[in-house]
Design an enzyme around this catalytic site. Sequence first.
Site, PDB file in Angstrom:
ATOM      1  N   ARG A   1       0.824  -1.214   0.000  1.00  7.53           N
ATOM      2  CA  ARG A   1       0.000   0.000   0.000  1.00  7.53           C
ATOM      3  C   ARG A   1       0.856   1.261   0.000  1.00  7.53           C
ATOM      4  O   ARG A   1       0.452   2.288  -0.564  1.00  7.53           O
ATOM      5  CB  ARG A   1      -0.946  -0.011   1.196  1.00  7.53           C
TER       6      ARG A   1
ATOM      7  N   LYS B   1     -18.540 -16.664   3.238  1.00  8.87           N
ATOM      8  CA  LYS B   1     -19.986 -16.549   3.409  1.00  8.87           C
ATOM      9  C   LYS B   1     -20.698 -15.918   2.234  1.00  8.87           C
ATOM     10  O   LYS B   1     -20.258 -14.917   1.687  1.00  8.87           O
ATOM     11  CB  LYS B   1     -20.260 -15.663   4.633  1.00  8.87           C
TER      12      LYS B   1
ATOM     13  N   GLY C   1      -9.758  -8.248   0.153  1.00  7.52           N
ATOM     14  CA  GLY C   1      -8.460  -8.300   0.822  1.00  7.52           C
ATOM     15  C   GLY C   1      -7.816  -9.670   0.788  1.00  7.52           C
ATOM     16  O   GLY C   1      -6.636  -9.815   0.442  1.00  7.52           O
TER      17      GLY C   1
ATOM     18  N   GLY D   1     -12.639  -3.777   1.507  1.00  7.62           N
ATOM     19  CA  GLY D   1     -14.036  -3.391   1.643  1.00  7.62           C
ATOM     20  C   GLY D   1     -14.494  -2.420   0.558  1.00  7.62           C
ATOM     21  O   GLY D   1     -15.607  -2.525   0.043  1.00  7.62           O
TER      22      GLY D   1
HETATM   23  P1  ADP Z   1     -12.145 -11.408   0.433  1.00  8.25           P
HETATM   24  O1  ADP Z   1     -11.410 -10.819   1.621  1.00  8.25           O
HETATM   25  O2  ADP Z   1     -11.248 -11.617  -0.742  1.00  8.25           O
HETATM   26  O3  ADP Z   1     -13.392 -10.645   0.106  1.00  8.25           O
HETATM   27  P2  ADP Z   1     -13.537 -13.298   2.086  1.00  8.25           P
HETATM   28  O4  ADP Z   1     -13.115 -12.525   3.302  1.00  8.25           O
HETATM   29  O5  ADP Z   1     -14.944 -13.236   1.691  1.00  8.25           O
HETATM   30  O6  ADP Z   1     -12.604 -12.886   0.852  1.00  8.25           O
HETATM   31  O7  ADP Z   1     -13.193 -14.843   2.282  1.00  8.25           O
HETATM   32  C1  ADP Z   1     -11.928 -15.307   2.662  1.00  8.25           C
HETATM   33  C2  ADP Z   1     -12.020 -16.408   3.662  1.00  8.25           C
HETATM   34  O8  ADP Z   1     -12.887 -17.438   3.228  1.00  8.25           O
HETATM   35  C3  ADP Z   1     -10.681 -17.036   3.911  1.00  8.25           C
HETATM   36  O9  ADP Z   1     -10.278 -16.785   5.235  1.00  8.25           O
HETATM   37  C4  ADP Z   1     -10.926 -18.525   3.662  1.00  8.25           C
HETATM   38  O10 ADP Z   1     -10.274 -19.363   4.614  1.00  8.25           O
HETATM   39  C5  ADP Z   1     -12.420 -18.635   3.789  1.00  8.25           C
HETATM   40  N1  ADP Z   1     -12.941 -19.815   3.081  1.00  8.25           N
HETATM   41  C6  ADP Z   1     -12.821 -20.111   1.785  1.00  8.25           C
HETATM   42  N2  ADP Z   1     -13.357 -21.302   1.494  1.00  8.25           N
HETATM   43  C7  ADP Z   1     -13.835 -21.810   2.655  1.00  8.25           C
HETATM   44  C8  ADP Z   1     -14.488 -23.023   3.048  1.00  8.25           C
HETATM   45  N3  ADP Z   1     -14.767 -23.957   2.144  1.00  8.25           N
HETATM   46  N4  ADP Z   1     -14.821 -23.181   4.349  1.00  8.25           N
HETATM   47  C9  ADP Z   1     -14.531 -22.228   5.248  1.00  8.25           C
HETATM   48  N5  ADP Z   1     -13.922 -21.070   4.961  1.00  8.25           N
HETATM   49  C10 ADP Z   1     -13.571 -20.858   3.678  1.00  8.25           C
HETATM   50 MG    MG Z   2     -11.808 -10.929   3.712  1.00  5.52          MG
END
Ligand code: ADP
Ligand code: MG
Length: 391
Positions: free
Chosen positions: A37, A198, A348, A371
């Site tokens: 960053r 989620k 992130g 975010g």
């Molecule tokens: P981003 O930050 O890119 O938006 P998210 O925060 O939505 O992504 O998701 C990332 C998290 O999702 C990671 O910590 C990962 O471990 C978790 N994750 C991915 N697949 C699974 C799964 N099958 N079961 C539980 N957690 C998961």
């Molecule tokens: Mg995340």
Amino acid sequence: MNKKTVHDIDVENKRVLVRCDFNVPLNDEGVITNDLRIQAALPTIRYLLEHNAAVILCSHLGRPKGKPVDSLRLDPVADRLTTLLDRTVRKLDQVVGPMVTEAVEAMHPGDVLLLENTRFEAGEEANDRELSEDLAALADVYVNDAFGAAHRAHATTVGVAELLPAAAGLLMAEEIEMLSTALNDPKHPLVVILGGAKISDKIGVIENLLTKAEHILIGGGMANTFFRAKGYEMGDSLVEEGSVDTARDLMERASDKLVLPVDVVVADAFNADAETQIVEPDNVESGWRILDIGPRTVELFTENISEAGTVIWNGPMGVFEMEPFAEGTFAIAKALAKADAMSVIGGGDSASAVEEAGVSEAISHVSTGGGASLEFLEGRELPGVAALDDK
Ligand code: ADP
Ligand code: MG
């Protein structure tokens, strides 16, 4: 972009207040563990210095909640900037106040100052008028380069922008340019890859992309809720029971677009030493949980990606933090790097995954805003962008 950038304003011999996103990860010793960053802010700072501006930098770091917290002072950021810019960056111990005013009044063109962590002031997150006025009084012009904070209406992102001529920095401009091209003017087919833990975190993104994209590939924990909606047993997998109806509704509305995993990696415990197996999604036994997509799914998704004109990716395909469950995510990152498509990564954890896979350079744009990039993909106007002057 319909907003002014640093290229559109006169900064010659001006004092320029620049809001950066120096919210970098620190280890227990207060050492910066990833300075991406800070690196990303350099083009704007260099541009301003080349044009004889006196540069006053500011940023938040972490969540000090309106009062000074010694471990969240910006001294390590100033040190790193001094190294990267090869020029002294003087760090002040306050955000505003007589000491800051005095230091700013003594500045010459080419000088760089860094104010203290803006969230040490309670007025920052409250978008307090008085704090905004005190900040505005320091400078002739305001530049916002903190895309990662643009979804927050704070004093340093919105309040001060309303009081001074306000333009986007080069990083901010690039983020908006790339994300809006992918979202609003993509080369088709547009393929969206969604994952992460989620579905409830990503409903806004799915809704906004549902009408725009040709294919939506679903992986990660999110896929489990879709499987549950199909009536599959999910064992100990993460399932959001409260979102099963939403998943069912999405499948009814877009069954031709949604692509779900055809095989998954299951484990008998949530740790790196667990026993693992590759099974079909309707074959998850009790005591087992889905932690990654399987090899046939990687193949299926890769084929989709290789035919795409544009790919937007948010959310890892599995629990990539643990090596045995990182393969799906890394394979998709590599497929993206190889594709001819314009590729944009938001989120992130997704950005970290792409970096860990070692393919960031081959991706068209990896957003620095977690975010903020998600809210952008939801189609929402970001307050920090809206507050900038129109062209
Ligand atoms: P981003 O930050 O890119 O938006 P998210 O925060 O939505 O992504 O998701 C990332 C998290 O999702 C990671 O910590 C990962 O471990 C978790 N994750 C991915 N697949 C699974 C799964 N099958 N079961 C539980 N957690 C998961
Ligand atoms: Mg995340």
